[in-house]
Design a protein around this motif. Structure first.
Motif, PDB file in Angstrom:
ATOM      1  N   SER A  26      -0.515  -2.264  -2.647  1.00  0.00           N
ATOM      2  CA  SER A  26       0.764  -1.574  -2.492  1.00  0.00           C
ATOM      3  C   SER A  26       0.765  -0.298  -3.330  1.00  0.00           C
ATOM      4  O   SER A  26       1.162   0.773  -2.879  1.00  0.00           O
ATOM      5  N   ALA A  27       0.291  -0.429  -4.557  1.00  0.00           N
ATOM      6  CA  ALA A  27       0.321   0.712  -5.469  1.00  0.00           C
ATOM      7  C   ALA A  27      -0.635   1.820  -5.019  1.00  0.00           C
ATOM      8  O   ALA A  27      -0.274   2.993  -4.987  1.00  0.00           O
ATOM      9  N   GLY A  29      -2.415   4.161  -2.721  1.00  0.00           N
ATOM     10  CA  GLY A  29      -2.161   4.640  -1.364  1.00  0.00           C
ATOM     11  C   GLY A  29      -2.250   6.146  -1.314  1.00  0.00           C
ATOM     12  O   GLY A  29      -2.952   6.769  -2.115  1.00  0.00           O
ATOM     13  N   LEU A  30      -1.500   6.715  -0.396  1.00  0.00           N
ATOM     14  CA  LEU A  30      -1.525   8.173  -0.254  1.00  0.00           C
ATOM     15  C   LEU A  30      -1.120   8.850  -1.558  1.00  0.00           C
ATOM     16  O   LEU A  30      -1.583   9.940  -1.868  1.00  0.00           O
ATOM     17  N   GLY A  31      -0.256   8.192  -2.315  1.00  0.00           N
ATOM     18  CA  GLY A  31       0.172   8.749  -3.588  1.00  0.00           C
ATOM     19  C   GLY A  31      -1.019   9.032  -4.493  1.00  0.00           C
ATOM     20  O   GLY A  31      -1.049  10.034  -5.204  1.00  0.00           O
ATOM     21  N   ASN A  32      -2.002   8.140  -4.452  1.00  0.00           N
ATOM     22  CA  ASN A  32      -3.187   8.333  -5.290  1.00  0.00           C
ATOM     23  C   ASN A  32      -4.158   9.325  -4.686  1.00  0.00           C
ATOM     24  O   ASN A  32      -4.713  10.177  -5.368  1.00  0.00           O
ATOM     25  N   ILE A 103      11.189   5.778   2.886  1.00  0.00           N
ATOM     26  CA  ILE A 103       9.795   6.025   2.489  1.00  0.00           C
ATOM     27  C   ILE A 103       8.854   5.744   3.654  1.00  0.00           C
ATOM     28  O   ILE A 103       7.993   6.543   3.997  1.00  0.00           O
ATOM     29  N   TYR A 107       6.099   8.121   5.201  1.00  0.00           N
ATOM     30  CA  TYR A 107       4.773   7.702   4.741  1.00  0.00           C
ATOM     31  C   TYR A 107       3.891   7.347   5.933  1.00  0.00           C
ATOM     32  O   TYR A 107       2.719   7.692   5.992  1.00  0.00           O
ATOM     33  N   PHE A 232       6.409   6.364  -7.698  1.00  0.00           N
ATOM     34  CA  PHE A 232       5.909   6.290  -6.335  1.00  0.00           C
ATOM     35  C   PHE A 232       4.570   5.576  -6.305  1.00  0.00           C
ATOM     36  O   PHE A 232       4.336   4.692  -5.485  1.00  0.00           O
ATOM     37  N   SER A 233       3.700   5.964  -7.219  1.00  0.00           N
ATOM     38  CA  SER A 233       2.355   5.414  -7.193  1.00  0.00           C
ATOM     39  C   SER A 233       2.340   3.921  -7.492  1.00  0.00           C
ATOM     40  O   SER A 233       1.540   3.184  -6.932  1.00  0.00           O
ATOM     41  N   SER A 235       4.762   1.898  -6.835  1.00  0.00           N
ATOM     42  CA  SER A 235       5.706   1.223  -5.919  1.00  0.00           C
ATOM     43  C   SER A 235       6.838   0.532  -6.671  1.00  0.00           C
ATOM     44  O   SER A 235       7.234  -0.573  -6.308  1.00  0.00           O
ATOM     45  N   MET A 238      12.267   0.080  -6.380  1.00  0.00           N
ATOM     46  CA  MET A 238      13.010  -0.222  -5.152  1.00  0.00           C
ATOM     47  C   MET A 238      12.734  -1.635  -4.628  1.00  0.00           C
ATOM     48  O   MET A 238      13.013  -1.915  -3.479  1.00  0.00           O
ATOM     49  N   SER A 326      -0.382  -0.143   1.657  1.00  0.00           N
ATOM     50  CA  SER A 326       0.915   0.264   1.108  1.00  0.00           C
ATOM     51  C   SER A 326       2.042   0.112   2.133  1.00  0.00           C
ATOM     52  O   SER A 326       3.120  -0.367   1.807  1.00  0.00           O
ATOM     53  N   SER A 329       3.394  -3.296   2.334  1.00  0.00           N
ATOM     54  CA  SER A 329       4.240  -3.743   1.226  1.00  0.00           C
ATOM     55  C   SER A 329       5.669  -3.250   1.407  1.00  0.00           C
ATOM     56  O   SER A 329       6.623  -3.950   1.076  1.00  0.00           O
ATOM     57  N   ILE A 330       5.806  -2.051   1.918  1.00  0.00           N
ATOM     58  CA  ILE A 330       7.158  -1.522   2.102  1.00  0.00           C
ATOM     59  C   ILE A 330       7.875  -2.309   3.199  1.00  0.00           C
ATOM     60  O   ILE A 330       9.024  -2.721   3.053  1.00  0.00           O
ATOM     61  N   MET A 399      14.610   5.956  -6.039  1.00  0.00           N
ATOM     62  CA  MET A 399      13.723   5.168  -6.899  1.00  0.00           C
ATOM     63  C   MET A 399      14.005   5.413  -8.370  1.00  0.00           C
ATOM     64  O   MET A 399      13.960   4.501  -9.187  1.00  0.00           O
TER      65      MET A 399
HETATM   66  N1  TRP Z   1       2.450   3.320  -4.047  1.00  0.00           N
HETATM   67  C1  TRP Z   1       2.050   3.795  -2.772  1.00  0.00           C
HETATM   68  C2  TRP Z   1       1.219   5.056  -2.938  1.00  0.00           C
HETATM   69  O1  TRP Z   1       0.917   5.457  -4.012  1.00  0.00           O
HETATM   70  C3  TRP Z   1       3.185   4.006  -1.842  1.00  0.00           C
HETATM   71  C4  TRP Z   1       4.116   2.868  -1.812  1.00  0.00           C
HETATM   72  C5  TRP Z   1       3.888   1.636  -1.386  1.00  0.00           C
HETATM   73  C6  TRP Z   1       5.417   2.855  -2.275  1.00  0.00           C
HETATM   74  N2  TRP Z   1       4.964   0.843  -1.555  1.00  0.00           N
HETATM   75  C7  TRP Z   1       5.914   1.569  -2.097  1.00  0.00           C
HETATM   76  C8  TRP Z   1       6.167   3.812  -2.828  1.00  0.00           C
HETATM   77  C9  TRP Z   1       7.176   1.233  -2.510  1.00  0.00           C
HETATM   78  C10 TRP Z   1       7.429   3.482  -3.230  1.00  0.00           C
HETATM   79  C11 TRP Z   1       7.918   2.211  -3.080  1.00  0.00           C
HETATM   80  O2  TRP Z   1       0.862   5.668  -1.990  1.00  0.00           O
END
Ligand code: TRP
Length: 461
Positions: A26-27, A29-32, A103, A107, A232-233, A235, A238, A326, A329-330, A399
């Protein structure tokens, strides 16, 4: 023996490994892969990294532990979990659900571009042809109508499919396979990147401190870029980690998990930077390209690199894997709400939410084509394009406020003991309980509030 009754219907992770992979999935993802490297480059390199890592520990680990513990304690997803402390708190859970909708709507659109690129590079391996101009390629793809919608639909379909299969058979199984593969691919690609001529320039860009970014109100900017990235990274803020925590059995050490997940996430982000930046410098491209970095700039890199099609294919597969672990997980955060609160059948809940999110994402998918002139207002009065606005509302507004509310409630209203008792309930030790309480009461909320006020333009740091 599994617990009988409601818990059996809800499902649980197969093992600690399953939970860690799902949460790290979940953590990471595109954020990384996409956000972190370019934000690092644009915000002073090592200065940003230093601030980011501090915030990961002082805010990220603190909040994630709170979320996971509340999840495991209540064995409920966000709305129910918060409501168990009092009816009025359920609003925090609802905010999380709304946030998840927003998101996932944008996303999934960006993630779906990864599928298009994967297929394109995969095809190139056989045809031997290359994308001529990667900027034009991206523009002509995303300014279309049918294709962006198709790929957006495709990624949502995959996401719904996995979530509908349930916690163990769907999420746990998928992430337990994809996450180790993702790390292997990241390491291979990083080594490849480091072998390119001029790779050191890229590393310098990433890691060399540029203190001038901190001047003239710059500190606030770097701080808010880093903090929103932490949320965001990881998660957090929320209810997704809370929901994942609610599927935990009793034998998982919450303190260790709250350290391992953020550490894996940070390592993945830095590795992604090491994949991308040396390549960008090696081919003399612009490292501050922002969102287009992952597609346009990397496209050019692969076009000039020997075996670029194969490497590009692996790279975009990585992007898709990271994104799907990711997106599920959302969607799970939302699906679990319907399952827990309304007693909806999991499959039905996943499908209906998936369709709703697909619809909510249509404006985003079309925001570079038919809807390219549309802008929406932000708190500081500026106007944002659709994709940026979805990102802004969820990441910077909901968030941040969600995490702030959680810190205040846990720190002051319900008291840190609620979480400490849950952490130590099965005889796990929590040596840092005092430090953690101090952080969640005083430090974390203040930092989060400062950042929110700065990014909303109310104060200047
Ligand atoms: N963390 C993920 C990323 O870095 C994105 C993501 C997954 C997310 N689940 C989430 C962001 C819940 C916010 C809330 O790409």
């Amino acid at each position: 023996m599994e617990d009988k009754g409601a818990k059996e219907v809800r499902g649980s992770w197969s093992s600690r490994f399953g939970f860690i992979m799902a949460a790290a999935g979940s953590a990471i993802g595109l954020g990384n892969l996409w956000g972190f490297p370019y934000k690092l480059g644009a915000n002073g390199g090592a200065v940003y990294l230093f601030i980011y890592v501090i915030l990961v520990f002082v805010v990220g680990c603190v909040v994630i532990l709170g979320e996971i513990a509340i999840g495991r304690k209540t064995q409920l997803s966000a709305v129910g979990a918060y409501r168990s402390f009092g009816k009025r708190y359920s609003i925090l859970g609802y905010a999380g659900i709304v946030c998840g909708f927003i998101i996932l709507s944008f996303y999934s659109v960006v993630a779906s571009w990864g599928i298009k690129y994967f297929f394109t590079y995969f095809g190139q391996i056989f045809t031997g042809q290359h994308i001529q101009n990667s900027g034009e390629f991206l523009t002509s793809f995303i300014s279309g109508t049918a294709q962006p919608l198709f790929y957006h639909g495709l990624i949502m379909a995959v996401t719904v499919f996995i979530v509908a299969l349930g916690i163990q058979k769907g999420i746990d199984k998928t992430t337990s396979v994809l996450m180790p593969m993702l790390f292997v691919m990241l390491v291979i690609l990083a080594i490849r990147s480091l072998m390119l001529p001029n790779a050191a320039e890229g590393l310098k860009f990433m890691f060399k401190p540029d203190f001038s970014v901190l001047k003239d109100g710059g500190f606030g900017k770097v701080l808010s870029a880093a903090l929103s990235q932490v949320f965001f990274s990881l998660s957090i803020g929320m209810g997704v980690m809370l929901t994942y925590g609610s599927y935990l059995k009793k034998d998982t050490n919450l303190v260790k998990s709250s350290l391992i997940i953020p550490i894996m996430d940070t390592v993945a982000a830095i590795l992604a930077g090491i994949v991308i930046m040396p390549a960008v410098f090696s081919y003399g491209l612009d490292p501050t390209g922002g969102p287009t970095l992952l597609f346009v700039v990397m496209g050019e890199v692969f076009a000039s690199m020997p075996f670029g099609s194969v490497i590009g294919c692996v790279f975009y597969l990585l992007v898709v894997f990271a994104a799907v672990t990711s997106t599920i997980s959302i969607l799970e955060g939302i699906t679990a709400f319907f399952v827990d609160e309304k007693g909806t059948d999991r499959k039905k809940a996943a499908i209906i939410s998936g369709i709703a999110i697909f619809l909510c994402g249509i404006p985003v998918a079309l925001s570079f084509g038919l809807l390219s002139d549309v802008t929406l207002p932000a708190l500081n009065g500026s106007q944002l394009p659709i994709l940026d606005w979805y990102d802004y509302v969820s990441e910077y507004v909901i968030m941040t406020l969600g995490a702030l509310a959680m810190c205040i409630l846990v720190g002051w209203v319900w008291k840190p003991k609620v979480v400490i008792d849950e952490v130590t309930r099965y005889n796990d030790s929590f040596k840092l309980a005092g430090v953690w309480s101090f952080l969640i009461k005083y430090i974390t909320p203040v930092l989060v509030l400062l950042t929110f006020l700065t990014s909303a333009g109310f104060i200047k740091l």
